[in-house]
Design a protein around this motif. Structure first.
Motif, PDB file in Angstrom:
ATOM      1  N   CYS A 116     -17.188  34.804  -0.927  1.00 53.42           N
ATOM      2  CA  CYS A 116     -18.095  35.713  -1.729  1.00 53.42           C
ATOM      3  C   CYS A 116     -19.331  34.812  -2.328  1.00 53.42           C
ATOM      4  O   CYS A 116     -20.229  35.496  -2.762  1.00 53.42           O
ATOM      5  CB  CYS A 116     -16.999  36.066  -3.074  1.00 53.42           C
ATOM      6  N   PHE A 117     -19.222  33.655  -2.294  1.00 55.65           N
ATOM      7  CA  PHE A 117     -20.307  32.950  -2.818  1.00 55.65           C
ATOM      8  C   PHE A 117     -20.924  31.907  -1.859  1.00 55.65           C
ATOM      9  O   PHE A 117     -21.553  31.112  -2.262  1.00 55.65           O
ATOM     10  CB  PHE A 117     -19.687  32.082  -4.080  1.00 55.65           C
ATOM     11  N   SER A 164     -28.425  38.497  -7.651  1.00 55.43           N
ATOM     12  CA  SER A 164     -29.229  37.130  -8.049  1.00 55.43           C
ATOM     13  C   SER A 164     -29.812  37.816  -9.267  1.00 55.43           C
ATOM     14  O   SER A 164     -29.856  39.002  -9.892  1.00 55.43           O
ATOM     15  CB  SER A 164     -30.393  37.265  -7.167  1.00 55.43           C
ATOM     16  N   MET A 165     -30.521  37.054 -10.121  1.00 54.00           N
ATOM     17  CA  MET A 165     -31.355  37.501 -11.284  1.00 54.00           C
ATOM     18  C   MET A 165     -32.409  38.585 -10.915  1.00 54.00           C
ATOM     19  O   MET A 165     -32.994  39.078 -11.850  1.00 54.00           O
ATOM     20  CB  MET A 165     -31.861  35.934 -11.993  1.00 54.00           C
ATOM     21  N   ILE A 166     -32.786  38.411  -9.737  1.00 57.41           N
ATOM     22  CA  ILE A 166     -33.971  39.409  -9.310  1.00 57.41           C
ATOM     23  C   ILE A 166     -33.489  40.793  -9.422  1.00 57.41           C
ATOM     24  O   ILE A 166     -33.951  41.802  -9.483  1.00 57.41           O
ATOM     25  CB  ILE A 166     -34.441  39.088  -7.996  1.00 57.41           C
ATOM     26  N   ASP A 167     -32.081  40.840  -9.543  1.00 56.15           N
ATOM     27  CA  ASP A 167     -31.435  42.346  -9.620  1.00 56.15           C
ATOM     28  C   ASP A 167     -32.046  43.053 -10.843  1.00 56.15           C
ATOM     29  O   ASP A 167     -32.349  43.929 -10.813  1.00 56.15           O
ATOM     30  CB  ASP A 167     -29.827  42.162  -9.725  1.00 56.15           C
ATOM     31  N   PHE A 168     -31.867  42.225 -11.973  1.00 56.77           N
ATOM     32  CA  PHE A 168     -32.780  42.561 -13.460  1.00 56.77           C
ATOM     33  C   PHE A 168     -34.186  42.996 -12.993  1.00 56.77           C
ATOM     34  O   PHE A 168     -34.548  43.839 -13.844  1.00 56.77           O
ATOM     35  CB  PHE A 168     -32.303  41.607 -14.425  1.00 56.77           C
ATOM     36  N   ILE A 169     -34.795  42.064 -12.454  1.00 58.82           N
ATOM     37  CA  ILE A 169     -36.359  42.301 -12.456  1.00 58.82           C
ATOM     38  C   ILE A 169     -36.525  43.601 -11.383  1.00 58.82           C
ATOM     39  O   ILE A 169     -37.420  44.382 -11.948  1.00 58.82           O
ATOM     40  CB  ILE A 169     -37.010  41.084 -11.726  1.00 58.82           C
ATOM     41  N   CYS A 201     -23.148  35.765  -9.817  1.00 62.79           N
ATOM     42  CA  CYS A 201     -23.763  36.321  -8.731  1.00 62.79           C
ATOM     43  C   CYS A 201     -22.792  36.244  -7.566  1.00 62.79           C
ATOM     44  O   CYS A 201     -22.104  35.046  -7.103  1.00 62.79           O
ATOM     45  CB  CYS A 201     -25.039  35.681  -8.514  1.00 62.79           C
ATOM     46  N   VAL A 202     -22.669  37.274  -6.809  1.00 67.05           N
ATOM     47  CA  VAL A 202     -21.976  37.367  -5.472  1.00 67.05           C
ATOM     48  C   VAL A 202     -22.815  37.899  -4.328  1.00 67.05           C
ATOM     49  O   VAL A 202     -24.163  38.360  -4.634  1.00 67.05           O
ATOM     50  CB  VAL A 202     -20.821  38.350  -5.415  1.00 67.05           C
ATOM     51  N   ASN A 203     -22.537  37.351  -3.009  1.00 71.26           N
ATOM     52  CA  ASN A 203     -23.373  37.325  -1.996  1.00 71.26           C
ATOM     53  C   ASN A 203     -23.753  38.719  -1.375  1.00 71.26           C
ATOM     54  O   ASN A 203     -24.400  38.858  -0.233  1.00 71.26           O
ATOM     55  CB  ASN A 203     -23.004  36.360  -0.862  1.00 71.26           C
ATOM     56  N   ASN A 204     -23.517  39.870  -2.183  1.00 70.53           N
ATOM     57  CA  ASN A 204     -23.929  41.047  -1.672  1.00 70.53           C
ATOM     58  C   ASN A 204     -23.182  41.505  -0.279  1.00 70.53           C
ATOM     59  O   ASN A 204     -23.462  42.363   0.258  1.00 70.53           O
ATOM     60  CB  ASN A 204     -25.524  41.281  -1.423  1.00 70.53           C
ATOM     61  N   ASN A 205     -22.085  40.980  -0.018  1.00 71.54           N
ATOM     62  CA  ASN A 205     -21.233  41.475   0.943  1.00 71.54           C
ATOM     63  C   ASN A 205     -19.727  41.807   0.177  1.00 71.54           C
ATOM     64  O   ASN A 205     -19.238  42.533   0.986  1.00 71.54           O
ATOM     65  CB  ASN A 205     -20.930  40.254   2.145  1.00 71.54           C
TER      66      ASN A 205
END
Length: 369
Positions: free
Chosen positions: A58-59, A165-170, A240-244
């Motif tokens: 997951c990471f 990622s923190m870019i989710d928030f952005i 944060c998880v790897n989007n899988n």
């Protein structure tokens, strides 16, 4: 039929006994196959942990497949590197610099000159935070598709999303000024948290502090009651998880506030870059540089149907139901793990018990010899 089956079973049993009695010649004696099978549970457990470790998967960031493997494609790859680092990257740095100049030259006067006009000040600050987030997305050549109705400010509602990622928030903030629940970070990110993002009602915590959790729960309850507060955004995976994959959603927070939960599903297309941020191996600054030197960040965001807890449903069941909705929409695999385990180490007691069990099995075989 029964007699023939019994005869066949006896033959198989006899063959197994012969196999187990197979002997290996050793300088100090003979070692039988059954001696090795006595420790097979330990070996099986160890090999299973290596082969099928669904937690660490997951990471992990999956490296892209190499395609520049011949004389025809390698020159094109080199050309792409030159374009990305010598042309796109400087242009993106310029875009982000212009964005910060516009933001700071507007935010500082608004923040200090409108002290007595809180409603107007918050309105301008909300718009400016959305603006600087838009500049950030532009600096990655972000191609973001939003699906569903745009979130609005209402009391007794909270938004939850999967976390890569923190870019989710952005990415979410450029459309709607959310008040996010986030781990405290050091460096320039921490400075932004304690100054600019405080203006939109963001709430910070330290996962290692037990007292912070109690204070956080009270702040969450107070925030969702206010009709004028910005919509509350929580990443219930807690890491944060790897989007899988999606790891377990924490029941505390969003699912125990007695309010409507609005799921958001985020799925990144990894054709140009993997947006996963492994905070244990990479600083957020390096993560941003990797995004800014890629071709583009491509993702889809779905604002899904609001959910309420059902009669007789527990907070854990409610959290799992919302996780199901997000996982199906984003095409993510569910795993039964707590994401915070990646910050933990196995206890010394657990390691000692495993070591003792293995040593006892080996000593027992040696004594029999």
């Amino acid at each position: 039929m029964n007699s023939s089956s019994e005869v066949q079973n006896q033959k198989l049993t006899s063959q197994l006994d012969l196999d187990l009695d197979f002997e290996f010649d050793q300088p100090s004696g003979k070692l039988r196959l059954r001696d090795l099978l006595d420790i097979s549970p330990t070996l099986t457990e160890a090999s299973g942990a290596i082969i099928d470790d669904s937690f660490t998967r997951c990471f992990k960031s999956n490296p892209p497949e190499t395609w520049n493997w011949n004389v025809y494609l390698f020159p094109l790859w080199c050309l792409g590197v030159v374009i990305r680092y010598c042309f796109l990257f400087p242009a993106r740095v310029l875009i982000l610099t212009i964005g910060w100049i516009i933001f700071l030259s507007s935010y500082i006067p608004v923040h200090f000159l409108l002290k007595g006009h809180d409603k107007l000040r918050k309105k301008f600050e909300r718009y400016l935070v959305e603006l600087i987030c838009s500049f950030f997305v532009a600096s990655w050549t972000g191609v973001v598709k939003y699906h569903g109705p745009r979130p609005s400010r209402r009391p007794k509602q909270v938004f939850v999303a999967n976390h890569t990622s923190m870019i989710d928030f952005i990415i979410l903030e450029q459309m709607t000024a959310f008040a996010v629940i986030m781990q405290k970070h050091p460096g320039w990110v921490g400075l932004l948290q304690s100054t600019i993002l405080e203006s939109v009602g963001c709430i910070w915590f330290n996962r290692t502090e037990v007292k912070d959790r109690e204070i956080l729960t009270k702040k969450l309850r107070d925030h969702v009651q206010g009709a004028e507060n910005n919509p509350l955004l929580i990443f219930p995976e807690g890491t944060c998880v790897n989007n899988n994959y999606t790891v377990m959603f924490k029941k505390g927070g969003a699912f125990e506030l007695d309010c409507t939960v609005c799921p958001i599903a985020i799925k990144y297309n990894k054709i140009f870059v993997d947006a996963f941020w492994n905070s244990r191996k990479q600083s957020f600054t390096k993560h941003l540089l990797r995004l800014m030197t890629s071709w583009a960040v491509v993702c889809d965001v779905w604002y899904l149907e609001p959910q309420n807890i059902k009669p007789g449903e527990t907070a854990i069941e409610f959290a799992e139901r919302v996780r199901d909705i997000i996982s199906v929409r984003a095409g993510l695999k569910k795993v039964p793990w707590d994401g915070l385990l990646k910050y933990s180490r196995p206890s010394p007691k657990h390691r000692e018990l495993k070591q003792q069990s293995f040593s006892e099995s080996m000593l027992r075989r040696l004594e029999e010899k």
